[in-house]
Design an enzyme around this catalytic site. Sequence first.
Site, PDB file in Angstrom:
ATOM      1  CD  GLN A  52     -13.095  -0.492  -1.115  1.00 15.41           C
ATOM      2  OE1 GLN A  52     -12.334  -0.336  -0.168  1.00 15.41           O
ATOM      3  NE2 GLN A  52     -14.335  -0.918  -0.954  1.00 15.41           N
ATOM      4  CB  CYS A  66     -14.047   2.687  -0.385  1.00 14.84           C
ATOM      5  SG  CYS A  66     -13.316   4.266  -0.807  1.00 14.84           S
ATOM      6  NE  ARG A 116     -10.432  -3.861   0.976  1.00 17.61           N
ATOM      7  CZ  ARG A 116      -9.647  -2.844   1.340  1.00 17.61           C
ATOM      8  NH1 ARG A 116     -10.178  -1.655   1.611  1.00 17.61           N
ATOM      9  NH2 ARG A 116      -8.332  -3.004   1.432  1.00 17.61           N
ATOM     10  CG  HIS A 174      -8.246   0.742  -3.396  1.00 16.90           C
ATOM     11  ND1 HIS A 174      -7.706  -0.408  -2.867  1.00 16.90           N
ATOM     12  CD2 HIS A 174      -8.731   1.454  -2.331  1.00 16.90           C
ATOM     13  CE1 HIS A 174      -7.858  -0.395  -1.552  1.00 16.90           C
ATOM     14  NE2 HIS A 174      -8.470   0.718  -1.208  1.00 16.90           N
ATOM     15  CG  ASP A 207     -12.642   7.638  -1.677  1.00 20.17           C
ATOM     16  OD1 ASP A 207     -12.663   7.501  -0.443  1.00 20.17           O
ATOM     17  OD2 ASP A 207     -11.659   7.343  -2.367  1.00 20.17           O
ATOM     18  NE  ARG A 242      -3.634   2.123   2.750  1.00 26.33           N
ATOM     19  CZ  ARG A 242      -4.873   2.278   2.290  1.00 26.33           C
ATOM     20  NH1 ARG A 242      -5.416   1.316   1.583  1.00 26.33           N
ATOM     21  NH2 ARG A 242      -5.564   3.366   2.545  1.00 26.33           N
TER      22      ARG A 242
END
Length: 331
Positions: free
Chosen positions: A153, A287, A315, A150, A246, A123
């Site tokens: 996600q 998210c 997730r 991502h 987001d 990440r």
Amino acid sequence: MRLACPALRPRRSRGARYLSSVPLRHVKTISSFTSEEILSIVNLAGEMKSNPAKFKYSLSQKTLLMLFEKPSLRTRVSFETGMTQMGGHAIFYSIADSPLGKKESLSDTGKVLSRYANLIMARVNKRSDIAELADVATVPVINALDDYAHPCQMLADLQTIIEQKGSPKGLKLSFFGDVANNVTYDLMRLGSLIGMKIAVCGPVDKGSNYAVEESVMDECSKLGGDVLVTTDVKEAAQGSDIVYCDSWMSYGIPDTEAEERKDIFMPYQVSAKVMSMTKPDSIFMNCLPAARGLEQTADVIDGEKSVVFDQAENRLHAQKALLHVLAHGFP
């Protein structure tokens, strides 16, 4: 007489997977997979969610190395929990204070980690770091977020959409807010791959810092996507099955920009008025983390259309399925 111990003889190794018959796959964006592969992962995630005991030894003796340059609650806990639930082990390693490529080259790091771990998750801030790791790693590299994508996600999002709506083909997903965003880009790719209509709505007229990158538009076009980029909230919202937003302050954006960004993005806040323009059975997604009163109002995220906590839970299941197919291949 010369004595030799076969176990101590030098051996050229290509990493932890050097005996594996599973093709090596790296996950840079959601389009690292075909539509069929994406649906296969999501179907497996559903099976794992309903029958976790069936997979409790599926990653026994496997190790996931997790590199974190950006912090995250959901990413760390879901990956670590997932490895534990499947009999494996996850190692958290923070690179926030010793960035990749500084003391040691990324190339060397990727080669070394491939000798220790079965899978690498990263990440990071820059897409180039994911690319460089993947270029040299002999074990799968999973992009757990960079500035371009991502994919983890996306798998959880699609699992949630299918749980709520059935087949995703033909559904309209509308994203509001910061469209120059890794999540937005991968939602555009995901929709293009699986046949969803995607509308992204934000201040794309405010300059390149707020616009969708041309490379993403080109990729979606090549994938045959139905993608609309607009500043018109009504146009984006009408007929929408899924509303998504987001954070306006993604990790790495200085706090000093908060007020300016709030002024720029507030016209694209998801409110009850925006939701009223969508289909009666539409759902709301974020998210997370979420800021009530900014990218969405509290009555939306806490309302009956919100599925944000189902989305967050998934997730775990989607990433377990991802780890499984990277280690064992597709069914």
